[in-house]
Design an enzyme around this catalytic site. Structure first.
Site, PDB file in Angstrom:
ATOM      1  N   LYS A 131       0.806  -1.220   0.000  1.00  0.00           N
ATOM      2  CA  LYS A 131       0.000   0.000   0.000  1.00  0.00           C
ATOM      3  C   LYS A 131       0.840   1.271   0.000  1.00  0.00           C
ATOM      4  O   LYS A 131       0.475   2.282   0.611  1.00  0.00           O
ATOM      5  CB  LYS A 131      -0.998   0.014   1.175  1.00  0.00           C
ATOM      6  CG  LYS A 131      -1.822  -1.254   1.331  1.00  0.00           C
ATOM      7  CD  LYS A 131      -2.365  -1.785   0.014  1.00  0.00           C
ATOM      8  CE  LYS A 131      -3.329  -0.850  -0.671  1.00  0.00           C
ATOM      9  NZ  LYS A 131      -3.721  -1.354  -2.021  1.00  0.00           N
ATOM     10  N   GLY A 173       2.181   2.361  -3.133  1.00  0.00           N
ATOM     11  CA  GLY A 173       2.301   2.753  -4.530  1.00  0.00           C
ATOM     12  C   GLY A 173       2.849   1.658  -5.412  1.00  0.00           C
ATOM     13  O   GLY A 173       3.436   1.924  -6.463  1.00  0.00           O
ATOM     14  N   TRP A 222       1.386   1.596  -9.043  1.00  0.00           N
ATOM     15  CA  TRP A 222       1.883   2.765  -9.776  1.00  0.00           C
ATOM     16  C   TRP A 222       3.334   2.586 -10.182  1.00  0.00           C
ATOM     17  O   TRP A 222       3.716   2.815 -11.332  1.00  0.00           O
ATOM     18  CB  TRP A 222       1.707   3.994  -8.892  1.00  0.00           C
ATOM     19  CG  TRP A 222       1.920   5.320  -9.563  1.00  0.00           C
ATOM     20  CD1 TRP A 222       1.889   5.588 -10.905  1.00  0.00           C
ATOM     21  CD2 TRP A 222       2.167   6.563  -8.913  1.00  0.00           C
ATOM     22  NE1 TRP A 222       2.114   6.930 -11.137  1.00  0.00           N
ATOM     23  CE2 TRP A 222       2.275   7.544  -9.924  1.00  0.00           C
ATOM     24  CE3 TRP A 222       2.295   6.948  -7.577  1.00  0.00           C
ATOM     25  CZ2 TRP A 222       2.529   8.887  -9.626  1.00  0.00           C
ATOM     26  CZ3 TRP A 222       2.532   8.283  -7.281  1.00  0.00           C
ATOM     27  CH2 TRP A 222       2.650   9.234  -8.304  1.00  0.00           C
ATOM     28  N   HIS A 269       7.476  -7.495  -1.958  1.00  0.00           N
ATOM     29  CA  HIS A 269       7.216  -6.763  -0.717  1.00  0.00           C
ATOM     30  C   HIS A 269       8.249  -7.129   0.350  1.00  0.00           C
ATOM     31  O   HIS A 269       8.186  -6.629   1.472  1.00  0.00           O
ATOM     32  CB  HIS A 269       5.822  -7.100  -0.172  1.00  0.00           C
ATOM     33  CG  HIS A 269       4.691  -6.515  -0.955  1.00  0.00           C
ATOM     34  ND1 HIS A 269       4.714  -5.247  -1.479  1.00  0.00           N
ATOM     35  CD2 HIS A 269       3.461  -7.025  -1.267  1.00  0.00           C
ATOM     36  CE1 HIS A 269       3.576  -5.001  -2.108  1.00  0.00           C
ATOM     37  NE2 HIS A 269       2.800  -6.056  -1.999  1.00  0.00           N
ATOM     38  N   ARG A 312       6.083   5.711   1.708  1.00  0.00           N
ATOM     39  CA  ARG A 312       4.945   6.628   1.787  1.00  0.00           C
ATOM     40  C   ARG A 312       4.738   7.027   3.248  1.00  0.00           C
ATOM     41  O   ARG A 312       5.120   6.283   4.168  1.00  0.00           O
ATOM     42  CB  ARG A 312       3.701   5.903   1.242  1.00  0.00           C
ATOM     43  CG  ARG A 312       2.474   6.751   1.022  1.00  0.00           C
ATOM     44  CD  ARG A 312       1.346   5.873   0.495  1.00  0.00           C
ATOM     45  NE  ARG A 312       0.183   6.646   0.066  1.00  0.00           N
ATOM     46  CZ  ARG A 312      -0.957   6.121  -0.353  1.00  0.00           C
ATOM     47  NH1 ARG A 312      -1.084   4.792  -0.396  1.00  0.00           N
ATOM     48  NH2 ARG A 312      -1.971   6.892  -0.724  1.00  0.00           N
ATOM     49  N   SER A 318      -4.658   3.207   3.964  1.00  0.00           N
ATOM     50  CA  SER A 318      -4.789   2.404   2.751  1.00  0.00           C
ATOM     51  C   SER A 318      -4.844   0.913   3.080  1.00  0.00           C
ATOM     52  O   SER A 318      -5.646   0.165   2.509  1.00  0.00           O
ATOM     53  CB  SER A 318      -3.627   2.706   1.802  1.00  0.00           C
ATOM     54  OG  SER A 318      -3.808   2.052   0.574  1.00  0.00           O
ATOM     55  N   TYR A 375       6.680   8.457  -2.217  1.00  0.00           N
ATOM     56  CA  TYR A 375       5.404   8.557  -2.919  1.00  0.00           C
ATOM     57  C   TYR A 375       5.001  10.017  -3.118  1.00  0.00           C
ATOM     58  O   TYR A 375       4.562  10.423  -4.198  1.00  0.00           O
ATOM     59  CB  TYR A 375       4.339   7.816  -2.095  1.00  0.00           C
ATOM     60  CG  TYR A 375       2.988   7.687  -2.741  1.00  0.00           C
ATOM     61  CD1 TYR A 375       2.654   6.566  -3.496  1.00  0.00           C
ATOM     62  CD2 TYR A 375       2.009   8.675  -2.571  1.00  0.00           C
ATOM     63  CE1 TYR A 375       1.400   6.431  -4.072  1.00  0.00           C
ATOM     64  CE2 TYR A 375       0.753   8.550  -3.144  1.00  0.00           C
ATOM     65  CZ  TYR A 375       0.454   7.424  -3.892  1.00  0.00           C
ATOM     66  OH  TYR A 375      -0.784   7.297  -4.461  1.00  0.00           O
ATOM     67  N   ARG A 422      -8.019   2.796  -5.163  1.00  0.00           N
ATOM     68  CA  ARG A 422      -8.980   3.447  -4.273  1.00  0.00           C
ATOM     69  C   ARG A 422      -8.970   4.955  -4.527  1.00  0.00           C
ATOM     70  O   ARG A 422      -9.835   5.492  -5.188  1.00  0.00           O
ATOM     71  CB  ARG A 422      -8.664   3.132  -2.803  1.00  0.00           C
ATOM     72  CG  ARG A 422      -9.776   3.569  -1.843  1.00  0.00           C
ATOM     73  CD  ARG A 422      -9.469   3.171  -0.413  1.00  0.00           C
ATOM     74  NE  ARG A 422      -8.402   3.950   0.166  1.00  0.00           N
ATOM     75  CZ  ARG A 422      -8.570   5.104   0.804  1.00  0.00           C
ATOM     76  NH1 ARG A 422      -9.778   5.613   0.944  1.00  0.00           N
ATOM     77  NH2 ARG A 422      -7.534   5.753   1.307  1.00  0.00           N
ATOM     78  N   GLY A 436      -5.441   6.952  -4.240  1.00  0.00           N
ATOM     79  CA  GLY A 436      -4.096   7.329  -4.669  1.00  0.00           C
ATOM     80  C   GLY A 436      -3.712   8.743  -4.266  1.00  0.00           C
ATOM     81  O   GLY A 436      -2.864   9.365  -4.901  1.00  0.00           O
TER      82      GLY A 436
END
Length: 277
Positions: free
Chosen positions: A21, A23, A26, A84, A108, A116, A174, A242, A244
């Site tokens: 969660k 990014g 993206w 991850h 982030r 998130s 992020y 969701r 972003g």
């Protein structure tokens, strides 16, 4: 353990690394489109027909319990893979400077990560169970109970690796990518050894990539509106999209919650030289 025991890295491997969660979707899209920009037409791009997870496969899930790596062994080089896993859990044959493979990492603001993750967990929660409350999610996150380990530890191990081996680990925030996406695209291209030529700059290829990979564009693709889930694929494409946004935590966390998280963050980062701001 399976990665350590069975995965054979190649010097050309590119690993998109994130804590959940932060990014991931993206960054997968950005790295794929940057590296393959001369192979596809932007008007008919693979990202318009595929979720980024299909184009940058999840390393953690590619290795089967029997140790088989056949799914990724057949990929041509350079392989673009996602993970991850914390940097500290990778075998030395991947983290040594001499190994060649590179990591692109994004972090982030912890407050946005918490919100998130909370929304994401409730999307996937079985309908016969009550939703996870924000208080429950908050307490667990603060205590370090999180996918792939305490969030702050995950960030710091990649941050330190990026300082020690800047040619091996590229560290992004992020919030910076949201603020200046074009600068990020150029930075990633330089890091991957495929910088933009003056002609590409003039042709606004950077801007095309930013637009192609934007939340607004990606979330509107039919493939990413797919909500199908099953036992083999418990997460749908739509689940990855969701808002972003930066700072959505203000709509959910109380001032006291935000202050507590900021205090934990300050304590965890003390003396590291790193800041989320």
């Amino acid at each position: 353990m399976l990665v350590n025991d069975h995965f054979n890295p190649r010097p050309t491997d590119i690993i998109v690394a994130t804590s959940p969660k932060c990014g991931t979707t993206w960054l997968r899209a950005l790295v794929f489109s940057i590296y393959n920009r001369s192979s596809f037409d932007f008007s008919d791009h693979p990202l318009s027909k595929n979720n980024p997870q299909e184009l940058v496969p999840f390393l953690d899930g590619c290795i089967q319990v029997d140790g088989s790596t056949s799914f990724i062994d057949g990929f041509p080089s350079p392989r673009l893979l996602s993970t991850h896993l914390p940097y500290s859990l990778f075998p030395q044959r991947m983290t040594d400077d001499a190994s060649g493979c590179r990591f692109v990492y994004i972090c982030r603001d912890p407050k946005d990560v918490l919100i998130s993750k909370w929304h994401f967990a409730n999307k996937l929660r079985p309908k016969d169970l009550p939703p996870i409350t924000l208080d429950e999610a908050f307490d667990s996150f603060c205590e370090g109970v999180s996918h792939y380990g305490p969030y702050w530890d995950h960030v710091l191990v990649y941050w330190k690796a990026s300082l020690e081996s800047p040619k091996k680990v590229l560290f992004l925030k992020y919030e910076d990518v949201k603020k200046e996406p074009g600068d990020c695209v150029r930075k990633v291209a330089e890091f991957l050894g495929v910088p933009f030529s003056p002609e590409e700059q003039n042709d606004k290829i950077v801007e095309d990539i930013v637009k192609l990979c934007s939340f607004e564009n990606m979330s509107e693709q039919d493939v990413n509106k797919n909500e199908t889930r099953n036992s083999k694929r418990p997460i749908s494409n739509a689940d990855f999209f969701r808002k972003g946004e930066v700072g959505d935590w203000v709509n959910h966390l109380s001032p006291q919650m935000a202050e507590t998280l900021d205090q934990i963050t300050e304590q965890k980062l003390q003396g590291t030289g790193f800041s989320f701001r």
